[in-house]
Design a protein around this motif. Structure first.
Motif, PDB file in Angstrom:
ATOM      1  N   VAL A 140      -0.082  -1.055   6.256  1.00 29.05           N
ATOM      2  CA  VAL A 140      -0.853  -2.112   5.588  1.00 29.05           C
ATOM      3  C   VAL A 140      -2.354  -1.830   5.714  1.00 29.05           C
ATOM      4  O   VAL A 140      -3.119  -1.980   4.756  1.00 29.05           O
ATOM      5  CB  VAL A 140      -0.501  -3.504   6.171  1.00 29.05           C
ATOM      6  CG1 VAL A 140      -1.478  -4.556   5.677  1.00 29.05           C
ATOM      7  CG2 VAL A 140       0.926  -3.880   5.790  1.00 29.05           C
ATOM      8  N   GLU A 189      -4.898  -1.236   2.612  1.00 27.19           N
ATOM      9  CA  GLU A 189      -6.070  -2.101   2.481  1.00 27.19           C
ATOM     10  C   GLU A 189      -7.359  -1.275   2.355  1.00 27.19           C
ATOM     11  O   GLU A 189      -8.221  -1.574   1.541  1.00 27.19           O
ATOM     12  CB  GLU A 189      -6.169  -3.040   3.691  1.00 27.19           C
ATOM     13  CG  GLU A 189      -5.262  -4.249   3.609  1.00 27.19           C
ATOM     14  CD  GLU A 189      -5.663  -5.220   2.505  1.00 27.19           C
ATOM     15  OE1 GLU A 189      -6.804  -5.702   2.525  1.00 27.19           O
ATOM     16  OE2 GLU A 189      -4.833  -5.476   1.611  1.00 27.19           O
ATOM     17  N   LYS A 201      -7.523   0.341  -0.981  1.00 27.06           N
ATOM     18  CA  LYS A 201      -7.860  -0.684  -1.990  1.00 27.06           C
ATOM     19  C   LYS A 201      -9.367  -0.886  -2.066  1.00 27.06           C
ATOM     20  O   LYS A 201      -9.939  -1.037  -3.151  1.00 27.06           O
ATOM     21  CB  LYS A 201      -7.187  -2.016  -1.633  1.00 27.06           C
ATOM     22  CG  LYS A 201      -5.827  -2.228  -2.288  1.00 27.06           C
ATOM     23  CD  LYS A 201      -5.228  -3.558  -1.893  1.00 27.06           C
ATOM     24  CE  LYS A 201      -6.085  -4.705  -2.414  1.00 27.06           C
ATOM     25  NZ  LYS A 201      -5.637  -6.015  -1.924  1.00 27.06           N
ATOM     26  N   TYR A 235       4.036  -8.111   2.500  1.00 25.02           N
ATOM     27  CA  TYR A 235       2.590  -7.946   2.261  1.00 25.02           C
ATOM     28  C   TYR A 235       2.319  -7.816   0.753  1.00 25.02           C
ATOM     29  O   TYR A 235       1.389  -8.428   0.226  1.00 25.02           O
ATOM     30  CB  TYR A 235       2.095  -6.710   3.024  1.00 25.02           C
ATOM     31  CG  TYR A 235       0.809  -6.112   2.513  1.00 25.02           C
ATOM     32  CD1 TYR A 235      -0.418  -6.709   2.779  1.00 25.02           C
ATOM     33  CD2 TYR A 235       0.829  -4.928   1.770  1.00 25.02           C
ATOM     34  CE1 TYR A 235      -1.600  -6.137   2.302  1.00 25.02           C
ATOM     35  CE2 TYR A 235      -0.334  -4.368   1.297  1.00 25.02           C
ATOM     36  CZ  TYR A 235      -1.550  -4.962   1.567  1.00 25.02           C
ATOM     37  OH  TYR A 235      -2.712  -4.406   1.089  1.00 25.02           O
ATOM     38  N   ALA A 236       3.144  -7.037   0.077  1.00 28.49           N
ATOM     39  CA  ALA A 236       2.967  -6.847  -1.375  1.00 28.49           C
ATOM     40  C   ALA A 236       3.208  -8.146  -2.143  1.00 28.49           C
ATOM     41  O   ALA A 236       2.531  -8.429  -3.132  1.00 28.49           O
ATOM     42  CB  ALA A 236       3.903  -5.758  -1.875  1.00 28.49           C
ATOM     43  N   GLN A 256       2.541 -11.109  -1.091  1.00 29.35           N
ATOM     44  CA  GLN A 256       1.514 -12.102  -0.778  1.00 29.35           C
ATOM     45  C   GLN A 256       0.095 -11.643  -1.118  1.00 29.35           C
ATOM     46  O   GLN A 256      -0.839 -12.441  -1.017  1.00 29.35           O
ATOM     47  CB  GLN A 256       1.572 -12.449   0.723  1.00 29.35           C
ATOM     48  CG  GLN A 256       2.879 -13.094   1.143  1.00 29.35           C
ATOM     49  CD  GLN A 256       3.021 -13.223   2.650  1.00 29.35           C
ATOM     50  OE1 GLN A 256       2.343 -12.514   3.395  1.00 29.35           O
ATOM     51  NE2 GLN A 256       3.885 -14.123   3.089  1.00 29.35           N
ATOM     52  N   THR A 257      -0.086 -10.387  -1.529  1.00 33.60           N
ATOM     53  CA  THR A 257      -1.431  -9.824  -1.675  1.00 33.60           C
ATOM     54  C   THR A 257      -1.768  -9.539  -3.134  1.00 33.60           C
ATOM     55  O   THR A 257      -0.993  -8.875  -3.827  1.00 33.60           O
ATOM     56  CB  THR A 257      -1.545  -8.511  -0.865  1.00 33.60           C
ATOM     57  OG1 THR A 257      -1.099  -8.762   0.469  1.00 33.60           O
ATOM     58  CG2 THR A 257      -2.979  -8.010  -0.835  1.00 33.60           C
ATOM     59  N   PRO A 258      -2.951 -10.018  -3.594  1.00 28.88           N
ATOM     60  CA  PRO A 258      -3.384  -9.704  -4.966  1.00 28.88           C
ATOM     61  C   PRO A 258      -3.593  -8.201  -5.144  1.00 28.88           C
ATOM     62  O   PRO A 258      -3.965  -7.500  -4.202  1.00 28.88           O
ATOM     63  CB  PRO A 258      -4.725 -10.454  -5.090  1.00 28.88           C
ATOM     64  CG  PRO A 258      -4.710 -11.491  -4.019  1.00 28.88           C
ATOM     65  CD  PRO A 258      -3.893 -10.925  -2.900  1.00 28.88           C
ATOM     66  N   ARG A 259      -3.330  -7.720  -6.354  1.00 26.25           N
ATOM     67  CA  ARG A 259      -3.504  -6.311  -6.715  1.00 26.25           C
ATOM     68  C   ARG A 259      -2.543  -5.374  -5.976  1.00 26.25           C
ATOM     69  O   ARG A 259      -2.744  -4.170  -5.932  1.00 26.25           O
ATOM     70  CB  ARG A 259      -4.957  -5.848  -6.493  1.00 26.25           C
ATOM     71  CG  ARG A 259      -5.963  -6.499  -7.447  1.00 26.25           C
ATOM     72  CD  ARG A 259      -7.403  -6.039  -7.193  1.00 26.25           C
ATOM     73  NE  ARG A 259      -7.470  -4.593  -7.169  1.00 26.25           N
ATOM     74  CZ  ARG A 259      -8.076  -3.885  -6.195  1.00 26.25           C
ATOM     75  NH1 ARG A 259      -8.625  -4.493  -5.164  1.00 26.25           N
ATOM     76  NH2 ARG A 259      -8.127  -2.576  -6.272  1.00 26.25           N
ATOM     77  N   VAL A 260      -1.511  -5.959  -5.372  1.00 25.02           N
ATOM     78  CA  VAL A 260      -0.446  -5.143  -4.764  1.00 25.02           C
ATOM     79  C   VAL A 260       0.878  -5.647  -5.326  1.00 25.02           C
ATOM     80  O   VAL A 260       1.129  -6.848  -5.321  1.00 25.02           O
ATOM     81  CB  VAL A 260      -0.444  -5.248  -3.215  1.00 25.02           C
ATOM     82  CG1 VAL A 260       0.645  -4.340  -2.640  1.00 25.02           C
ATOM     83  CG2 VAL A 260      -1.803  -4.863  -2.647  1.00 25.02           C
ATOM     84  N   GLU A 261       1.687  -4.719  -5.813  1.00 21.95           N
ATOM     85  CA  GLU A 261       2.915  -5.111  -6.517  1.00 21.95           C
ATOM     86  C   GLU A 261       4.106  -4.353  -5.959  1.00 21.95           C
ATOM     87  O   GLU A 261       4.033  -3.148  -5.708  1.00 21.95           O
ATOM     88  CB  GLU A 261       2.767  -4.771  -8.003  1.00 21.95           C
ATOM     89  CG  GLU A 261       3.902  -5.243  -8.879  1.00 21.95           C
ATOM     90  CD  GLU A 261       3.829  -6.730  -9.183  1.00 21.95           C
ATOM     91  OE1 GLU A 261       4.654  -7.467  -8.604  1.00 21.95           O
ATOM     92  OE2 GLU A 261       2.966  -7.146  -9.960  1.00 21.95           O
TER      93      GLU A 261
END
Length: 201
Positions: A15, A19, A22, A40-41, A43-48
């Motif tokens: 992670v 980060e 990113k 994590y993906a 819950q996190t913007p720009r991660v899919e």
């Protein structure tokens, strides 16, 4: 990312690396089996999340990429297919925490939802094609009817024209005959008869 070490520490390292990348604006594709990274993906913007679909029945990948769905390990299902006894699998499931079990359930629900959406999309596309074909058929029939109507009208006009020409010829003939008889003035009744014919025409 983070494989070959303690899963918790490996996931944390993974992670942290994602980060940092990113922040640099890099595009990253990372593979993992760690639930922490999948969460994590989510819950996190720009991660899919994404995964390659896997058939438990055939134990082979389908090579279909599913975007938005985290991959499921399928360890228990695959082990069962490979012949591992149920009592071992049941025992193994007891060692999984409730949170991990719930996460796997969420992934399963996502897969089911994705398949349901796909089925509905295919059904909607089928109905759209049928509606398009029906629309084209209606338009074709409409054009055919229009052409038939034009042919009927054209035929009616032609027949009316022929009737008119014939009636005019007969009327002209009667008038000539009347004029001839009027000049001769010897047969009043025949002239009246010819006039009646003209009136009828």
């Amino acid at each position: 990312l983070g494989s070959g070490t303690d899963p918790v520490e490996g996931a944390a390292l993974a992670v942290a690396i994602i980060e940092r990348l990113k922040l640099y604006g890099a595009k990253v594709a990372a593979t993992t089996h760690y639930a922490e990274i999948k969460m994590y993906a989510l819950q996190t913007p720009r991660v899919e999340n994404a995964c390659c679909e896997f058939s438990v029945e055939t134990l082979r990948p389908t090579y279909k990429l599913l975007i938005g769905i985290p991959g499921k390990s399928n360890a228990f299902a695959i082990s069962k297919r490979l012949g591992l006894q149920d009592y071992i699998l049941d025992s193994a499931k007891e060692f999984i925490s409730q949170d991990e079990a719930k996460f796997e359930d969420v992934i399963t629900d996502l897969e089911i939802s994705k398949k349901s959406v796909k089925i509905e999309q295919e059904r909607a596309e089928k109905y759209r094609r049928e509606a398009e074909a029906l629309k084209k058929e209606v338009e074709r029939q409409k054009e055919k009817t229009k052409q038939q109507k034009e042919k009927i009208l054209e035929k009616a006009r032609e027949e009316a024209k022929q009737i008119y020409v014939k009636a005019k010829e007969e009327a002209d003939s009667i008038i000539k005959e009347m004029n001839k008889q009027a000049k001769e003035a010897n047969n009043k009744n025949k002239a009246l008869e010819q006039r009646q014919k003209l009136n009828e025409k």
